[in-house]
Scaffold this motif. Structure first.
Motif, short mmCIF file in Angstrom:
data_model
loop_
_atom_site.label_atom_id
_atom_site.label_comp_id
_atom_site.label_asym_id
_atom_site.label_seq_id
_atom_site.Cartn_x
_atom_site.Cartn_y
_atom_site.Cartn_z
N ASP A 69 67.01 -44.95 47.45
CA ASP A 69 66.20 -46.15 47.56
C ASP A 69 65.59 -46.51 46.19
O ASP A 69 66.10 -47.36 45.50
CB ASP A 69 65.08 -45.96 48.58
N GLY A 70 64.48 -45.85 45.80
CA GLY A 70 63.82 -46.18 44.55
C GLY A 70 64.10 -45.16 43.46
O GLY A 70 64.57 -44.05 43.72
N PHE A 71 63.80 -45.56 42.22
CA PHE A 71 64.01 -44.63 41.11
C PHE A 71 63.14 -45.00 39.92
O PHE A 71 62.66 -46.12 39.79
CB PHE A 71 65.48 -44.58 40.69
N VAL A 72 62.97 -44.01 39.03
CA VAL A 72 62.29 -44.18 37.75
C VAL A 72 63.21 -43.61 36.68
O VAL A 72 63.78 -42.53 36.84
CB VAL A 72 60.93 -43.45 37.71
N VAL A 73 63.38 -44.36 35.57
CA VAL A 73 64.25 -43.96 34.47
C VAL A 73 63.40 -43.64 33.25
O VAL A 73 62.48 -44.40 32.92
CB VAL A 73 65.26 -45.08 34.12
N TYR A 74 63.73 -42.53 32.60
CA TYR A 74 63.06 -42.11 31.37
C TYR A 74 64.10 -41.94 30.28
O TYR A 74 65.18 -41.42 30.53
CB TYR A 74 62.36 -40.76 31.57
N GLY A 88 51.61 -46.34 39.17
CA GLY A 88 50.88 -45.11 38.91
C GLY A 88 51.79 -43.92 38.71
O GLY A 88 53.01 -44.05 38.57
N ASN A 89 51.18 -42.75 38.71
CA ASN A 89 51.88 -41.49 38.46
C ASN A 89 52.78 -41.15 39.65
O ASN A 89 52.33 -41.13 40.79
CB ASN A 89 50.86 -40.38 38.21
N ILE A 90 54.04 -40.87 39.38
CA ILE A 90 55.00 -40.52 40.43
C ILE A 90 55.11 -39.01 40.51
O ILE A 90 55.29 -38.34 39.49
CB ILE A 90 56.38 -41.14 40.14
N GLN A 91 55.02 -38.47 41.72
CA GLN A 91 55.16 -37.04 41.98
C GLN A 91 56.45 -36.80 42.76
O GLN A 91 57.04 -37.75 43.28
CB GLN A 91 53.97 -36.54 42.80
N ALA A 96 59.58 -43.94 47.87
CA ALA A 96 59.89 -45.29 47.43
C ALA A 96 59.09 -46.26 48.28
O ALA A 96 58.74 -45.96 49.43
CB ALA A 96 61.39 -45.57 47.55
N THR A 97 58.80 -47.44 47.75
CA THR A 97 57.96 -48.40 48.47
C THR A 97 58.69 -49.05 49.63
O THR A 97 58.05 -49.53 50.57
CB THR A 97 57.47 -49.50 47.52
N THR A 98 60.00 -49.08 49.60
CA THR A 98 60.81 -49.66 50.66
C THR A 98 62.22 -49.11 50.55
O THR A 98 62.53 -48.37 49.63
CB THR A 98 60.80 -51.21 50.58
N TYR A 99 63.06 -49.47 51.48
CA TYR A 99 64.44 -49.04 51.43
C TYR A 99 65.26 -50.00 50.55
O TYR A 99 64.84 -51.13 50.29
CB TYR A 99 65.04 -48.94 52.84
N ALA A 124 66.77 -39.41 31.86
CA ALA A 124 66.41 -38.69 33.07
C ALA A 124 66.05 -39.72 34.14
O ALA A 124 65.41 -40.73 33.85
CB ALA A 124 65.22 -37.76 32.81
N VAL A 125 66.49 -39.45 35.36
CA VAL A 125 66.22 -40.35 36.47
C VAL A 125 65.71 -39.53 37.65
O VAL A 125 66.28 -38.49 37.96
CB VAL A 125 67.49 -41.12 36.90
N GLU A 126 64.64 -40.00 38.25
CA GLU A 126 64.22 -39.41 39.51
C GLU A 126 64.44 -40.47 40.58
O GLU A 126 64.05 -41.61 40.44
CB GLU A 126 62.78 -38.92 39.47
N VAL A 127 65.15 -40.07 41.64
CA VAL A 127 65.49 -40.95 42.74
C VAL A 127 64.70 -40.51 43.96
O VAL A 127 64.63 -39.31 44.25
CB VAL A 127 67.00 -40.90 43.04
#
Length: 137
Positions: A69-74, A88-91, A96-99, A124-127
């Motif tokens: 669904d969601g992801f953050v890329v570094y 904000g800070n992702i743990q 994810a906020t939605t599908y 780096a990606v967190e999904v």
């Protein structure tokens, strides 16, 4: 961080993920854990690569994605893009906020060349899933 030691992580080719509703064209199938009602929330993926020159200001770096669904890329430890994720800070426990409405969603975005450097670089990606019983990542 760019210096995180991921040498013990499993390796596989993209596309990667899982889908419990049938078949998808994955090169690497990820485990979702032992409980289908409480699957893993987050997955972490890293790719190291070398650049032979310092990027110029007019260079273009484009990342194409297929995501559910969601992801953050570094890039080199700095966040450069966020999709369907809360502010904000992702743990590891952040949902994810939605599908992904496209199931999965497809797209692309450009990354400024200033995030890259000559030599070793890390993307780096967190999904993240949006619910514990999600059928796909």
């Amino acid at each position: 961080t760019a210096d995180y030691n991921a040498s013990e992580w499993k390796q596989g080719k993209a596309p990667l993920g899982y889908y419990t509703g049938g078949s998808r064209d994955y090169q690497t199938t990820l485990s979702f854990g032992d409980d289908a009602a409480n699957k893993y929330i987050a997955y972490y993926i890293r790719k190291e690569f070398q650049l032979s020159d310092t990027p110029a200001n007019d260079d273009t770096f484009t990342l194409n994605y297929i995501a559910d669904d969601g992801f953050v890329v570094y890039v080199n430890g700095v966040e450069v893009y966020r999709y369907l994720m809360p502010e904000g800070n992702i743990q590891y426990s952040s949902y994810a906020t939605t599908y992904a409405n496209g199931n999965p969603d497809k797209g692309s975005f450009n990354i400024a060349p200033s995030y890259f450097r000559k030599g070793r670089n890390v993307i780096a990606v967190e999904v993240h899933n949006n619910v514990p019983g999600s059928t796909a990542i």
